[in-house]
Each structure stands twice: as structure tokens, then as C-alpha cells.
Design an enzyme around this catalytic site. Structure first.
Site, PDB file in Angstrom:
ATOM      1  CG  HIS A 167      17.967  18.248  -9.661  1.00  0.00           C
ATOM      2  ND1 HIS A 167      18.334  16.937  -9.412  1.00  0.00           N
ATOM      3  CD2 HIS A 167      16.915  18.499  -8.847  1.00  0.00           C
ATOM      4  CE1 HIS A 167      17.527  16.423  -8.491  1.00  0.00           C
ATOM      5  NE2 HIS A 167      16.669  17.341  -8.129  1.00  0.00           N
ATOM      6  CG  ASP A 385      34.661  18.422   9.990  1.00  0.00           C
ATOM      7  OD1 ASP A 385      35.111  19.563   9.763  1.00  0.00           O
ATOM      8  OD2 ASP A 385      35.082  17.693  10.907  1.00  0.00           O
TER       9      ASP A 385
END
Length: 446
Positions: A167, A385
Site C-alpha cells: 500500500h 479486461d
């Protein structure tokens, strides 16, 4: 009969972890993190997960090979992610751009996408089989890979893409920028990613001299003990997801308070949660702590393509008694006012407070006594995608003490917001009742 998602069990057959290095030469340099990146509370690996159905047009193509090649290509542009964090004087983190690479694991599992259920939301069943590393809110982040990816082929011909990233390197918007680039390269899009990555961490360094201009309650624990503490090791923790669609939002609408959809749902859940956890303790302080991204602020200096951490926490606090007696309008006004406080000056004050004045305090200590929530409905999780079409589900893999607002649908197919919730069992029972009372009808997704 297929198992229900809650009863689903399986074991993934994993290959040996491998390091994937950038596909071309990259600069070997040391890059300091910003003083927003470099927070003690961000020293962990955040996880995301994406499910894909089989595509007959992709018959014979191995998604693990496609993603692995795309990863090598993407790391040419995002080469700091192939390096390692080092700790220097004052516990300051810097990235040593060594090009050692990211961890990649290919796996197989004898389950189908449908086995995970129609309404996926955190926690994902058997998540430990789909992530490379155990999921945790803390971790050693220095001198180890910054990025872990596992691609799991499923029996149905679909697959699961799971990512864990330090993070300190990126927030949700930055992670999704990287993943979208990964998807473009996997689909064979020619040239560099559509949004070229920009480092620019120097724009969020602490000022010299530092000027702390805000109170920053997110780093200060309440002085009084609170009943509203939820501990991650509590064996009674129960997890449910709650749906807020057009009907729920209409029931909560407050024309007299100017606010967003996020503020409306967050304030409502905060008030219900405080009542569920603070029964009998009217003087207990209940907080809500939520992310405000500086990319959307009017005077933000951050360029398009910046993928570092660029947020501050807005904090609203009230006693359980005040939240009960003030009603929903009171809670909503508190949340709206807290959000309005987060300006670019507030972001700069965070950098000064965290990294210079207070030597990197941990906001996690305050979060244990807060309702901590992040709105990721605009992050773009649902549109990743890799060449097999957009995902069936894309988003956080887990939601424990911190939670999210996620895009989703209920059993009737309505679009809305899903809010995963994690509470001790008795508090969860009270929370359900508070939600039903506040809405005036049964919530239809839990």
C-alpha cells in the site's frame, strides 16, 4: 447441486512462485516515497481480485501466460514496482529500483465461477487459495517484492486474477491505473499504456518547515475507553453485506442537507453501527473515518497518471447518545462537514504531521475505534479486461475492520451500493435491526 458460496471449499494447485522482471532494461535508481505514501498504517499489502468467465473465442489460450507476459511488459513502465523498499534514516522509505521483479504464481482449481455465487462481495470464499500471500492488515514491506499476482484457472474455463500490492506504493486509484495498463497490454494494445505512469511523489513531501494546520483526529485515539472497539481476532465476528439501491436511497434522502450518495450511506451505516456497538454507553465516542482523494480537489497539483497515495482521512466524531438523539440528519451533517474539511491544505498538513512532527504515527490505532470506510465505486474495478471480457466481479478481496462502498446488484438485478460489514455476532444482530428501523423496511441484501 453446486455448493453455496458460503459453504464452498477447494484447494488450489499452485505452481512454484517465480519472479517476473521488466521485459526491457529500466533505470536503476533510488526514488523516495512521498510523505503521504510513507505512513506506518500503509505498511501492508492491499488485495484485489477479479473473476472471469470462459470465452469460446479464447479456446486454447492460457490466461496465466497472457497475464505473465503483460506483467513483464507493464513493469517496464511501472519499474519501481519491480524494485524493493529500503528503510533509511528516520524510518523513511525509499524505492531501490533493482528490477528484481514481481512474484507471479499460476494455479488451477476444480471449481467454476458459478460456484462462488451470483452476488460476489467481500469476503470472497476460500480467498486464501486465490491469493499468493496470507491477507493481513500488517506486514514487513522492506527488502521483499512489492507486488504479488496469482492467476488461477478454473474448471469452467474461466479464471481468477488476484493481486496484492504494498500500500505504500499506490492507493486504490493508482492500483487500478496499473491494472488497467496490465489489461491493455494483455489485449495486445500497441504502444505504451493509454495513461502513462507519473511518479511525482515530490509533490506530496512535507513542507520545510512543517506547518500542521489541522487537528488530524485520525491519528489520535479517543481519551475514554469505548465499547465500540472491534478486534480482528474476535472469534465471534460475523460478516454480511448490505445493499443500498434506489429504494433505500430514497428512504434516506434528506433534502435539507446537501450531500453525496456516499455521505448519505456512510452516515446511515455509521449511526446504525454506533447504536449496535454502543448499547448502554451513551457517552462512548463513535467515529467515522473515510478516505478523501486529493485527485478530485479543485487545487490538486497532481498530474494525470500519478499512481501514488493521494488521500487523507476525513473524521467525524460524536457520542452514541448524540447520534441517537440527533437523528439521521445530525449524523449526515457531521459527515458532510468532515468531508468539506479535507482540502489540499489538509493533505499537506497530513504530510507534515505524519512524517515530521509525529514521526509517522499509525492511523490503525484510531481505526480500531472507528467506522473506517472507503468509496471505491468509481475506481473502475468492474471494467478490467485481459482479453476475456470484463470481469464478473472486480474489487477488494476482503473487508474486515475497514470496509468499502462497492458497485453491485441485489437479487432482483437492481444496481446500487454494496457495503460489507464485519461485527461481533450480537452486534450484527442489533445492526440488522437498526438498518431495518432506519429504512422502514427489510434490507434486501444480507
Amino acid at each position: 447441486m453446486a455448493p453455496t458460496a458460503s459453504s464452498l471449499t477447494f484447494k488450489a494447485r499452485r505452481g512454484a512462485p517465480m519472479l517476473v522482471a521488466p521485459a526491457a532494461a529500466t533505470p536503476h535508481e533510488v526514488k523516495p516515497l512521498s510523505d503521504i505514501d510513507d505512513q506506518q498504517g500503509l505498511r501492508f499489502y492491499r488485495s484485489g481480485i477479479h473473476f472471469y468467465r470462459s470465452d469460446p473465442a479464447k479456446a486454447g489460450q492460457d490466461p496465466t501466460a497472457v497475464v505473465k507476459k503483460a506483467l513483464a511488459d507493464a513493469l517496464v513502465y511501472y519499474y519501481p514496482l519491480a524494485g524493493r523498499l529500503r528503510e533509511v534514516e528516520g524510518r523513511k522509505l525509499v524505492v531501490d529500483c533493482t528490477a528484481e521483479g514481481a512474484v507471479f504464481v499460476e494455479a488451477d482449481a476444480d471449481v467454476t465461477v458459478e460456484d462462488f455465487g451470483d452476488l460476489l462481495s467481500p469476503p470472497i470464499p476460500c480467498i486464501e487459495e486465490l491469493l499468493c500471500e496470507p491477507d493481513s492488515n500488517t506486514a514487513v514491506v522492506t527488502d521483499r517484492p512489492l507486488l504479488f499476482i496469482q492467476v488461477t484457472r478454473l474448471r469452467c474455463g474461466g479464471f481468477v486474477f488476484a493481486l496484492q500490492i504494498c500500500h505504500n506504493m499506490a492507493d486504490a486509484a493508482g492500483v487500478m491505473q496499473f491494472v488497467q495498463a496490465l489489461g491493455e497490454l494483455a489485449r495486445g494494445t500497441p504502444g505504451a499504456p493509454t495513461v502513462p505512469p507519473v511518479w511525482a511523489r515530490e509533490l506530496l513531501l512535507a513542507r520545510s518547515p512543517p506547518r500542521v494546520t489541522h487537528a488530524h483526529l485520525e491519528y489520535r485515539c479517543p481519551e475514554q475507553p469505548s465499547a465500540a472497539v472491534v478486534r480482528p481476532d474476535d472469534a465471534t465476528l460475523e460478516r454480511r453485506a448490505f445493499f443500498f439501491g434506489p429504494r433505500e436511497l430514497s428512504a434516506l434522502r434528506m433534502p435539507q442537507v446537501r450531500c453525496s450518495r456516499f455521505e448519505t450511506v456512510a452516515a446511515f451505516v455509521w449511526r446504525c453501527r454506533a447504536a449496535a456497538l454502543g448499547c448502554g454507553g451513551e457517552a462512548d465516542e463513535a467515529r467515522i473515518q473515510f478516505v478523501v482523494n486529493s485527485r478530485g480537489l479543485r487545487d490538486s497539483p497532481l498530474p494525470r497518471g500519478f499512481y501514488g497515495n493521494a488521500f487523507a482521512f476525513a473524521v467525524a466524531a460524536a457520542t452514541v447518545g448524540e447520534l441517537r438523539d440527533g437523528g439521521f440528519a445530525f449524523a449526515l451533517q457531521k459527515v458532510a462537514a468532515a468531508k468539506a474539511e479535507v482540502t489540499m491544505e489538509c493533505i499537506r498538513s497530513v504530510a507534515d504531521f505524519n512524517m515530521v512532527s509525529e514521526r509517522r504515527p499509525n492511523f490503525g490505532a484510531s481505526a480500531a475505534r472507528s467506522y473506517m470506510v472507503s468509496d471505491v465505486t468509481r475506481a473502475g474495478f468492474e471494467n478490467v479486461d485481459f482479453g476475456w471480457g470484463v470481469n464478473v466481479y472486480g474489487g477488494p478481496a476482503t473487508a474486515n475492520l475497514a470496509t468499502f462502498h462497492l458497485k453491485g446488484r441485489n437479487q432482483s438485478g437492481e444496481e446500487g451500493i454494496i457495503v460489507p460489514m464485519c461485527l461481533p455476532a450480537q452486534a450484527m444482530e442489533r445492526f440488522v435491526k437498526e438498518v431495518e428501523i432506519g429504512l422502514g423496511f427489510d434490507n434486501n441484501y444480507y
